[in-house]
Design a protein around this motif. Sequence first.
Motif, mmCIF file in Angstrom:
data_model
loop_
_atom_site.group_PDB
_atom_site.id
_atom_site.type_symbol
_atom_site.label_atom_id
_atom_site.label_comp_id
_atom_site.label_asym_id
_atom_site.label_seq_id
_atom_site.Cartn_x
_atom_site.Cartn_y
_atom_site.Cartn_z
ATOM 1 N N THR A 185 0.837 -1.194 0.000
ATOM 2 C CA THR A 185 0.000 0.000 0.000
ATOM 3 C C THR A 185 0.873 1.246 0.000
ATOM 4 O OG1 THR A 185 -0.087 0.173 2.411
ATOM 5 C CG2 THR A 185 -1.794 -1.191 1.331
ATOM 6 N N TYR A 186 0.285 2.336 -0.427
ATOM 7 C CA TYR A 186 1.010 3.610 -0.395
ATOM 8 C C TYR A 186 1.396 3.955 1.039
ATOM 9 C CZ TYR A 186 2.164 8.463 -0.247
ATOM 10 O OH TYR A 186 2.828 9.634 0.015
ATOM 11 N N THR A 187 0.474 3.753 1.965
ATOM 12 C CA THR A 187 0.742 4.104 3.363
ATOM 13 C C THR A 187 1.954 3.348 3.897
ATOM 14 O OG1 THR A 187 -1.582 4.625 3.736
ATOM 15 C CG2 THR A 187 -0.238 4.175 5.685
ATOM 16 N N ARG A 188 2.020 2.069 3.627
ATOM 17 C CA ARG A 188 3.163 1.274 4.107
ATOM 18 C C ARG A 188 4.464 1.757 3.461
ATOM 19 N NH1 ARG A 188 4.824 -4.488 2.401
ATOM 20 N NH2 ARG A 188 6.657 -4.763 3.679
ATOM 21 N N LEU A 189 4.434 2.000 2.146
ATOM 22 C CA LEU A 189 5.621 2.480 1.440
ATOM 23 C C LEU A 189 6.033 3.845 1.956
ATOM 24 C CD1 LEU A 189 7.707 2.207 -0.859
ATOM 25 C CD2 LEU A 189 5.982 3.191 -2.395
ATOM 26 N N HIS A 190 5.081 4.755 2.056
ATOM 27 C CA HIS A 190 5.359 6.108 2.526
ATOM 28 C C HIS A 190 5.969 6.099 3.924
ATOM 29 C CE1 HIS A 190 4.253 9.748 4.794
ATOM 30 N NE2 HIS A 190 4.556 10.375 3.663
ATOM 31 N N ASP A 191 5.333 5.374 4.831
ATOM 32 C CA ASP A 191 5.787 5.376 6.225
ATOM 33 C C ASP A 191 7.175 4.760 6.370
ATOM 34 O OD1 ASP A 191 3.378 6.583 6.759
ATOM 35 O OD2 ASP A 191 2.512 4.860 7.806
ATOM 36 N N ALA A 192 7.435 3.686 5.630
ATOM 37 C CA ALA A 192 8.753 3.046 5.704
ATOM 38 C C ALA A 192 9.834 3.970 5.154
ATOM 39 C CB ALA A 192 8.738 1.724 4.945
ATOM 40 N N LEU A 193 9.554 4.614 4.033
ATOM 41 C CA LEU A 193 10.554 5.512 3.455
ATOM 42 C C LEU A 193 10.730 6.766 4.305
ATOM 43 C CD1 LEU A 193 9.785 5.169 -0.357
ATOM 44 C CD2 LEU A 193 11.648 4.125 0.948
ATOM 45 N N LYS A 194 9.652 7.262 4.873
ATOM 46 C CA LYS A 194 9.747 8.432 5.745
ATOM 47 C C LYS A 194 10.616 8.130 6.962
ATOM 48 C CE LYS A 194 7.076 12.001 8.013
ATOM 49 N NZ LYS A 194 5.756 12.534 8.323
ATOM 50 N N ALA A 195 10.490 6.925 7.496
ATOM 51 C CA ALA A 195 11.312 6.525 8.647
ATOM 52 C C ALA A 195 12.794 6.531 8.297
ATOM 53 C CB ALA A 195 10.884 5.142 9.142
ATOM 54 N N ASP A 196 13.098 6.361 7.004
ATOM 55 C CA ASP A 196 14.492 6.393 6.551
ATOM 56 C C ASP A 196 14.889 7.756 5.984
ATOM 57 O OD1 ASP A 196 15.422 3.809 7.196
ATOM 58 O OD2 ASP A 196 14.302 2.967 5.509
ATOM 59 N N GLY A 197 14.010 8.755 6.146
ATOM 60 C CA GLY A 197 14.349 10.118 5.759
ATOM 61 C C GLY A 197 13.916 10.539 4.364
ATOM 62 N N PHE A 198 13.053 9.759 3.715
ATOM 63 C CA PHE A 198 12.598 10.099 2.367
ATOM 64 C C PHE A 198 11.132 10.497 2.388
ATOM 65 C CE2 PHE A 198 16.074 7.099 1.660
ATOM 66 C CZ PHE A 198 16.878 7.854 0.822
ATOM 67 N N VAL A 199 10.775 11.403 1.501
ATOM 68 C CA VAL A 199 9.392 11.815 1.337
ATOM 69 C C VAL A 199 8.972 11.468 -0.084
ATOM 70 C CG1 VAL A 199 7.779 13.763 1.305
ATOM 71 C CG2 VAL A 199 9.633 13.700 2.987
ATOM 72 N N ILE A 200 7.876 10.724 -0.193
ATOM 73 C CA ILE A 200 7.298 10.424 -1.502
ATOM 74 C C ILE A 200 5.871 10.964 -1.494
ATOM 75 C CG2 ILE A 200 8.741 8.391 -1.891
ATOM 76 C CD1 ILE A 200 6.189 6.697 -1.220
ATOM 77 N N TYR A 201 5.232 10.903 -2.640
ATOM 78 C CA TYR A 201 3.908 11.494 -2.785
ATOM 79 C C TYR A 201 2.941 10.470 -3.350
ATOM 80 C CZ TYR A 201 7.054 15.413 -2.456
ATOM 81 O OH TYR A 201 8.035 16.265 -2.036
ATOM 82 N N ALA A 202 1.700 10.529 -2.880
ATOM 83 C CA ALA A 202 0.658 9.643 -3.388
ATOM 84 C C ALA A 202 0.179 10.152 -4.743
ATOM 85 C CB ALA A 202 -0.522 9.617 -2.416
ATOM 86 N N GLY A 203 -0.418 9.260 -5.507
ATOM 87 C CA GLY A 203 -1.119 9.693 -6.700
ATOM 88 C C GLY A 203 -2.305 10.532 -6.263
ATOM 89 N N GLN A 204 -2.815 11.337 -7.159
ATOM 90 C CA GLN A 204 -3.937 12.201 -6.806
ATOM 91 C C GLN A 204 -5.260 11.465 -6.966
ATOM 92 O OE1 GLN A 204 -2.968 15.491 -9.416
ATOM 93 N NE2 GLN A 204 -2.036 16.576 -7.715
ATOM 94 N N GLY A 205 -6.200 11.761 -6.062
ATOM 95 C CA GLY A 205 -7.528 11.162 -6.134
ATOM 96 C C GLY A 205 -7.471 9.655 -6.032
ATOM 97 N N ASP A 206 -8.235 8.985 -6.891
ATOM 98 C CA ASP A 206 -8.287 7.525 -6.883
ATOM 99 C C ASP A 206 -6.957 6.881 -7.260
ATOM 100 O OD1 ASP A 206 -10.888 7.440 -6.028
ATOM 101 O OD2 ASP A 206 -11.742 7.241 -8.048
ATOM 102 N N LEU A 207 -6.077 7.640 -7.916
ATOM 103 C CA LEU A 207 -4.769 7.091 -8.292
ATOM 104 C C LEU A 207 -3.888 6.808 -7.083
ATOM 105 C CD1 LEU A 207 -3.966 9.253 -11.441
ATOM 106 C CD2 LEU A 207 -4.743 6.872 -11.369
ATOM 107 N N SER A 208 -4.273 7.342 -5.926
ATOM 108 C CA SER A 208 -3.481 7.094 -4.717
ATOM 109 C C SER A 208 -3.493 5.619 -4.333
ATOM 110 C CB SER A 208 -3.998 7.941 -3.556
ATOM 111 O OG SER A 208 -5.307 7.539 -3.198
ATOM 112 N N LYS A 209 -4.440 4.863 -4.864
ATOM 113 C CA LYS A 209 -4.518 3.430 -4.566
ATOM 114 C C LYS A 209 -3.622 2.602 -5.475
ATOM 115 C CE LYS A 209 -9.265 4.105 -3.192
ATOM 116 N NZ LYS A 209 -10.606 4.137 -3.737
ATOM 117 N N THR A 210 -3.156 3.205 -6.572
ATOM 118 C CA THR A 210 -2.412 2.421 -7.550
ATOM 119 C C THR A 210 -1.035 2.966 -7.890
ATOM 120 O OG1 THR A 210 -3.468 3.603 -9.373
ATOM 121 C CG2 THR A 210 -4.498 1.546 -8.649
ATOM 122 N N LEU A 211 -0.737 4.204 -7.489
ATOM 123 C CA LEU A 211 0.585 4.727 -7.830
ATOM 124 C C LEU A 211 1.124 5.646 -6.755
ATOM 125 C CD1 LEU A 211 0.536 7.915 -9.030
ATOM 126 C CD2 LEU A 211 -0.603 6.772 -10.896
#
Length: 117
Positions: free
Chosen positions: A66-92
């Motif tokens: 999931t985006y949340t799992r990817l985001h949180d893991a990378l944030k813990a290592d000092g990286f910031v990523i961004y979700a897709g906009q709208g419904d795309l947040s579930k797929t990219l």
Amino acid sequence: MHAYYALVEALRELEEQGGRPARYRHYAALAEQVRSGLETLGIRTVIPPGESSVVLRAYELPTGLTYTRLHDALKADGFVIYAGQGDLSKTLFRISTMGHMTETDIERLLTCCAKLR
């Protein structure tokens, strides 16, 4: 006045780095490093590199991640990523290579992504 001095400093930095063409090449190289590294992990880009920005690119979320799992893991290592906009947040997700990033930073990002596979 602060905005003026910030602009002057930004333009000075741009000139020191070789101007717009040099900065573009730098960002393009980092974006390609991310793209090719993620591709080796089975993560595909959404838009072909030749049609994509050199500072922000979108990638397909791998099945089961999931985006949340990817985001949180990378944030813990000092990286910031961004979700897709709208419904795309579930797929990219999106990664920006703009700013004071180096090839070493990208290598570390890719290592962190590999741990999540």
